[in-house]
Design a protein around this motif. Structure first.
Motif, PDB file in Angstrom:
ATOM      1  N   LYS A 116       8.849 -11.603   3.083  1.00 36.52           N
ATOM      2  CA  LYS A 116       7.905 -10.701   2.399  1.00 36.52           C
ATOM      3  C   LYS A 116       7.411  -9.603   3.335  1.00 36.52           C
ATOM      4  CE  LYS A 116       8.487 -13.016  -1.247  1.00 36.52           C
ATOM      5  NZ  LYS A 116       9.608 -12.576  -2.056  1.00 36.52           N
ATOM      6  N   ALA A 117       7.294  -9.890   4.621  1.00 37.38           N
ATOM      7  CA  ALA A 117       6.890  -8.863   5.589  1.00 37.38           C
ATOM      8  C   ALA A 117       7.941  -7.761   5.655  1.00 37.38           C
ATOM      9  CB  ALA A 117       6.664  -9.491   6.957  1.00 37.38           C
ATOM     10  N   ILE A 124      -0.775  -3.511   7.235  1.00 40.10           N
ATOM     11  CA  ILE A 124      -0.713  -3.552   8.697  1.00 40.10           C
ATOM     12  C   ILE A 124      -1.267  -4.883   9.213  1.00 40.10           C
ATOM     13  CG2 ILE A 124      -1.616  -2.530  10.829  1.00 40.10           C
ATOM     14  CD1 ILE A 124      -1.545   0.205   9.275  1.00 40.10           C
ATOM     15  N   GLN A 125      -2.375  -5.342   8.662  1.00 42.15           N
ATOM     16  CA  GLN A 125      -2.937  -6.616   9.098  1.00 42.15           C
ATOM     17  C   GLN A 125      -1.956  -7.759   8.868  1.00 42.15           C
ATOM     18  OE1 GLN A 125      -6.865  -7.344   7.511  1.00 42.15           O
ATOM     19  NE2 GLN A 125      -7.615  -5.362   8.203  1.00 42.15           N
ATOM     20  N   ALA A 126      -1.368  -7.816   7.689  1.00 44.34           N
ATOM     21  CA  ALA A 126      -0.409  -8.880   7.380  1.00 44.34           C
ATOM     22  C   ALA A 126       0.791  -8.804   8.317  1.00 44.34           C
ATOM     23  CB  ALA A 126       0.038  -8.786   5.926  1.00 44.34           C
ATOM     24  N   LEU A 127       1.288  -7.608   8.547  1.00 47.75           N
ATOM     25  CA  LEU A 127       2.450  -7.441   9.414  1.00 47.75           C
ATOM     26  C   LEU A 127       2.130  -7.806  10.858  1.00 47.75           C
ATOM     27  CD1 LEU A 127       3.807  -4.178   7.789  1.00 47.75           C
ATOM     28  CD2 LEU A 127       4.921  -6.426   7.755  1.00 47.75           C
ATOM     29  N   PHE A 180       4.911  -8.413  13.584  1.00 48.27           N
ATOM     30  CA  PHE A 180       5.594  -7.124  13.502  1.00 48.27           C
ATOM     31  C   PHE A 180       4.797  -6.015  14.184  1.00 48.27           C
ATOM     32  CE2 PHE A 180       7.612  -9.643  10.313  1.00 48.27           C
ATOM     33  CZ  PHE A 180       8.887  -9.125  10.133  1.00 48.27           C
ATOM     34  N   LYS A 181       4.218  -6.293  15.346  1.00 49.55           N
ATOM     35  CA  LYS A 181       3.365  -5.298  16.017  1.00 49.55           C
ATOM     36  C   LYS A 181       4.128  -4.014  16.348  1.00 49.55           C
ATOM     37  CE  LYS A 181      -0.044  -4.479  19.560  1.00 49.55           C
ATOM     38  NZ  LYS A 181      -0.892  -5.030  20.601  1.00 49.55           N
TER      39      LYS A 181
END
Length: 128
Positions: free
Chosen positions: A52-53, A76-79, A84-85
């Protein structure tokens, strides 16, 4: 809140469907599942989270944000939580470029919700 809810997380992942396939909704689900996995010290939902990301990343616009500031923050928070930084670095720069003159974010100059969400996102980015 430090409370584990394995049944609730299982329900989220098992009932995920096209009707939920929106960037904001999917981001909130990833965040919940990732926090639960961290709390339980498991990787039960990792395959779901990673899939999902990548889908969320595929929905990013060419300017490196998503449709709205708040949705962008949730994504962005979820990633970030999903690991996924590096992939969201340009999106964080996009956030910083979209601040209003008065230091707020959002559709209006005084959007406290979008501003608070953005500050939380920037804090998480710095922390991870």
């Amino acid at each position: 809140m430090g409370t584990q809810d394995k049944d609730g997380c299982n329900w989220l992942s098992e009932n995920y469907c096209p009707a939920w396939e929106q960037v904001g909704t999917t981001s909130l689900i990833i965040t919940a599942l990732k926090k639960q996995d961290n709390l339980a010290k498991t990787r039960t939902f990792e395959t779901f989270i990673q899939e999902k990301a990548r889908w969320i990343l595929s929905k990013r616009r060419t300017d490196d944000g998503w449709k709205h500031i708040s949705t962008s923050n949730l994504a962005i928070q979820a990633l970030l939580l999903a690991g996924f930084k590096d992939e969201v670095e340009d999106s964080v720069h996009w956030l910083l470029e979209n601040v209003h003159e008065n230091g707020a974010w959002g559709n209006k100059d005084d959007d406290i919700n979008a501003t608070a969400l953005t500050l939380s996102t920037l804090g998480l980015y710095r922390k991870i």
